[in-house]
Enzyme design. Structure first.
Site, PDB file in Angstrom:
ATOM      1  N   ILE A  63     -30.517  -7.699 -70.926  1.00  0.00           N
ATOM      2  CA  ILE A  63     -31.390  -8.809 -71.304  1.00  0.00           C
ATOM      3  C   ILE A  63     -31.701  -8.763 -72.788  1.00  0.00           C
ATOM      4  O   ILE A  63     -31.632  -9.778 -73.498  1.00  0.00           O
ATOM      5  CB  ILE A  63     -32.691  -8.778 -70.474  1.00  0.00           C
ATOM      6  CG1 ILE A  63     -32.383  -8.934 -68.980  1.00  0.00           C
ATOM      7  CG2 ILE A  63     -33.655  -9.868 -70.930  1.00  0.00           C
ATOM      8  CD1 ILE A  63     -33.578  -8.676 -68.073  1.00  0.00           C
TER       9      ILE A  63
ATOM     10  N   HIS B 124       1.786 -14.432 -72.831  1.00  0.00           N
ATOM     11  CA  HIS B 124       1.612 -14.218 -74.270  1.00  0.00           C
ATOM     12  C   HIS B 124       1.511 -15.574 -74.975  1.00  0.00           C
ATOM     13  O   HIS B 124       2.277 -16.479 -74.680  1.00  0.00           O
ATOM     14  CB  HIS B 124       2.821 -13.452 -74.825  1.00  0.00           C
ATOM     15  CG  HIS B 124       2.797 -13.309 -76.317  1.00  0.00           C
ATOM     16  ND1 HIS B 124       1.983 -12.414 -76.961  1.00  0.00           N
ATOM     17  CD2 HIS B 124       3.488 -13.967 -77.291  1.00  0.00           C
ATOM     18  CE1 HIS B 124       2.179 -12.512 -78.266  1.00  0.00           C
ATOM     19  NE2 HIS B 124       3.084 -13.460 -78.492  1.00  0.00           N
TER      20      HIS B 124
ATOM     21  N   ARG C 292     -36.416  -5.605 -64.883  1.00  0.00           N
ATOM     22  CA  ARG C 292     -37.095  -6.437 -63.892  1.00  0.00           C
ATOM     23  C   ARG C 292     -37.542  -5.577 -62.717  1.00  0.00           C
ATOM     24  O   ARG C 292     -36.835  -4.645 -62.306  1.00  0.00           O
ATOM     25  CB  ARG C 292     -36.170  -7.557 -63.402  1.00  0.00           C
ATOM     26  CG  ARG C 292     -35.722  -8.496 -64.507  1.00  0.00           C
ATOM     27  CD  ARG C 292     -34.818  -9.594 -63.978  1.00  0.00           C
ATOM     28  NE  ARG C 292     -35.499 -10.458 -63.040  1.00  0.00           N
ATOM     29  CZ  ARG C 292     -36.220 -11.534 -63.404  1.00  0.00           C
ATOM     30  NH1 ARG C 292     -36.344 -11.853 -64.689  1.00  0.00           N
ATOM     31  NH2 ARG C 292     -36.801 -12.282 -62.490  1.00  0.00           N
TER      32      ARG C 292
ATOM     33  N   GLY D 101     -33.193 -19.338 -57.231  1.00  0.00           N
ATOM     34  CA  GLY D 101     -33.895 -18.162 -57.724  1.00  0.00           C
ATOM     35  C   GLY D 101     -33.744 -17.884 -59.207  1.00  0.00           C
ATOM     36  O   GLY D 101     -33.457 -18.776 -60.014  1.00  0.00           O
TER      37      GLY D 101
ATOM     38  N   ALA E 117     -26.528 -11.072 -59.951  1.00  0.00           N
ATOM     39  CA  ALA E 117     -26.464 -12.179 -58.992  1.00  0.00           C
ATOM     40  C   ALA E 117     -25.288 -12.014 -58.040  1.00  0.00           C
ATOM     41  O   ALA E 117     -25.422 -12.255 -56.828  1.00  0.00           O
ATOM     42  CB  ALA E 117     -26.360 -13.505 -59.744  1.00  0.00           C
TER      43      ALA E 117
ATOM     44  N   ASP F 222     -32.294  -8.073 -55.770  1.00  0.00           N
ATOM     45  CA  ASP F 222     -33.113  -7.276 -56.679  1.00  0.00           C
ATOM     46  C   ASP F 222     -34.245  -6.547 -55.973  1.00  0.00           C
ATOM     47  O   ASP F 222     -34.881  -5.664 -56.557  1.00  0.00           O
ATOM     48  CB  ASP F 222     -33.719  -8.171 -57.771  1.00  0.00           C
ATOM     49  CG  ASP F 222     -32.678  -8.665 -58.764  1.00  0.00           C
ATOM     50  OD1 ASP F 222     -31.496  -8.315 -58.625  1.00  0.00           O
ATOM     51  OD2 ASP F 222     -33.056  -9.423 -59.684  1.00  0.00           O
TER      52      ASP F 222
ATOM     53  N   CYS G 102     -31.468 -16.270 -60.972  1.00  0.00           N
ATOM     54  CA  CYS G 102     -30.157 -16.478 -61.593  1.00  0.00           C
ATOM     55  C   CYS G 102     -29.985 -17.897 -62.099  1.00  0.00           C
ATOM     56  O   CYS G 102     -29.648 -18.127 -63.256  1.00  0.00           O
ATOM     57  CB  CYS G 102     -29.048 -16.147 -60.603  1.00  0.00           C
ATOM     58  SG  CYS G 102     -27.411 -16.623 -61.194  1.00  0.00           S
TER      59      CYS G 102
ATOM     60  N   GLY H 145     -43.986 -17.369 -48.265  1.00  0.00           N
ATOM     61  CA  GLY H 145     -43.872 -16.713 -46.972  1.00  0.00           C
ATOM     62  C   GLY H 145     -44.531 -15.347 -46.944  1.00  0.00           C
ATOM     63  O   GLY H 145     -44.660 -14.677 -47.984  1.00  0.00           O
TER      64      GLY H 145
END
Length: 468
Positions: A189, A445, A273, A50, A320, A312, A52, A124
């Protein structure tokens, strides 16, 4: 189709779970459900992974890293290293970026095949609450998961032409470095592209209608980022909204509501988005929606008992790793494992510009609204006191937000590589740690994660490398 079973030749075509969308949420649900013994069909019209993997997290971070290398080559003399910077080879940058994507994509394809998930390529359509139609064939499922993701948004009257007025998708495949750019939107973004393009040599101006860059972050983080951007020469205009865009002889002119004008070679529209939900049969199947988003409860259940939704597509954080978590939650719920709902405030958030902005938990303002202004305590630890940050020549701060005499409810960090520190910050918030409990842990450290330890030492009343 690969993995799973050949549905065309199988009389038993009812799956335990049919997933529409193979992005972060969809494929995470598929992998976890298959691992738990469910029979899964995963339907994706483009490429599994997708936004991401192909148009978001991974390619943008590759561009940002290329920009970091460019900056380091320019500044190497400050470290006693002699190099020369000859420019940006965008073909080479894309080869590097696409190589990263390709390797991850092949690995993901292998995972899906190894879990015996039936993978279906095609668009789909939710034909009923228990079926999805793809390529003229119907896939029946005892449960359906909607995970069709999002696409870049624009504004009314602002047409993305993919040449002068572009989206983030376009910006990721540009074959040149623009001489100048206006970026509409100062969120994640927008500032990430501003950072990468500035490193590549672009003259950048960010236009944000709200009063700060990365406006959902703690105001202190926003101010620190703005200071760093000024130092880098990234220009920005805050507090005035966009009015219109017009073509010029060789670029674009943007006019704001107050009449102020900006001109550049390209305009990147980075206002966020929007969900991909139209024309997919959701409303016809009775799924409740609002402004294009599918509505879901804390278990990602829609109002239709056989339909869930993640990522989303639902109005939660567009990240993501949130999609991963929601997909896993749905798979485990369907397998009867009784998972715990997601605490979205406890999700780590990182903006990968230079410097990075990382946070988890509540902002100071949110904490005051929830607990009362008199009960909220804050502490800022400047990275100037951190040895590793000095070596890296980064500036910034770690800010802690605490309920007085109680747990730390917010951690906000600005500086190079702060995204790598947010894992510990996540544990501090989600385990409701007291400052004294973190202060007794020994941090290596010199590391930047020491800054988190030092901040908690100070908040616990025993500062080391910071003033009382």
């Amino acid at each position: 189709m690969h993995g799973g079973r050949d549905v065309a030749n199988d009389a038993s075509t009812v799956f335990d779970l049919v997933i529409l969308g193979g992005g972060s949420g969809g494929y995470a649900a598929a992998l976890r459900a298959a691992q738990l013994g469910l029979d899964v069909a995963l339907i994706e019209k483009d490429k599994v992974g997708g936004t991401c993997l192909h148009k978001g997290c991974i390619p943008t971070k590759a561009l940002l890293h290329a920009g970091e290398v460019a900056d380091q080559s320019r500044e190497s003399a400050e470290f006693g290293v002699k190099t020369s910077f000859e420019g940006i080879d965008m073909a080479g940058v894309h080869k590097y970026k696409d190589g990263v994507i390709s390797g991850l994509y092949k690995g993901l394809q292998g995972l899906i095949a190894s879990r015996k998930v039936t993978y279906v390529e095609g668009s789909g359509y939710l034909s009923s609450p228990t079926s999805v139609d793809v390529n003229g064939q119907r896939y029946e499922g005892r449960h359906i998961l909607l995970a069709t993701g999002s696409v870049p948004k624009s504004l009314p009257g602002l047409t993305i032409d993919h040449e002068r007025i572009i989206s983030s998708d376009d910006a990721l495949v540009m074959n040149r470095v623009p001489k100048s750019a206006i970026i509409l939107g100062g969120g994640v973004i927008g500032v990430e592209f501003a950072s990468a393009w500035k490193s590549f040599g672009t003259d950048v101006t960010v236009v944000e209608g709200l009063k700060h860059l990365v406006p959902v972050e703690d105001e202190n983080s926003s101010k620190l980022l703005e200071r760093a951007f000024r130092k880098r020469g990234i220009k920005f205009n805050l507090g005035t909204f966009f009015d219109k865009a017009e073509y010029t002889a060789d670029g674009v002119k943007v006019t704001l509501a107050d009449g102020k004008e900006f001109e550049a070679e390209v305009l990147l529209v980075a206002i966020g988005r929007g969900p991909v939900s139209q024309g997919l049969g959701y409303e016809e199947a009775g799924v409740a929606m609002d402004r294009g988003f599918v509505l879901a409860d804390e278990y990602c259940r829609t109002n239709v008992p056989t339909v869930s939704a993640v990522g989303d597509l639902i109005p939660t954080l567009q990240l993501a790793h949130v999609g991963f978590a929601e997909g896993i939650l749905v798979a485990e719920r369907l397998a009867g494992l009784n998972p715990v709902p997601i605490d979205y405030a406890g999700v780590p958030r990182v903006t990968y510009c230079n410097p990075e902005v990382a946070s988890v938990g509540l902002t100071e303002e949110q904490a005051k609204e929830r607990y009362g202004a008199d009960t909220v305590v804050t502490l800022k630890y400047n990275l100037a006191g951190n040895g590793r940050s000095k070596i890296l020549r980064t500036t910034g701060e770690v800010k802690l937000v605490q309920v007085r005499d109680g747990a730390v409810v917010g951690v906000h960090m600005v500086g190079d590589r702060m995204g790598e520190q947010v894992g510990e910050a996540q544990l501090i918030y989600n385990w409701e740690a007291l400052p004294a409990e973190v202060a007794q842990l020994i941090h290596a450290h010199p590391t930047q994660t020491e800054a988190l330890g030092e901040a908690h030492l100070a908040l616990a009343g025993k500062p080391l490398h910071s003033h009382d």
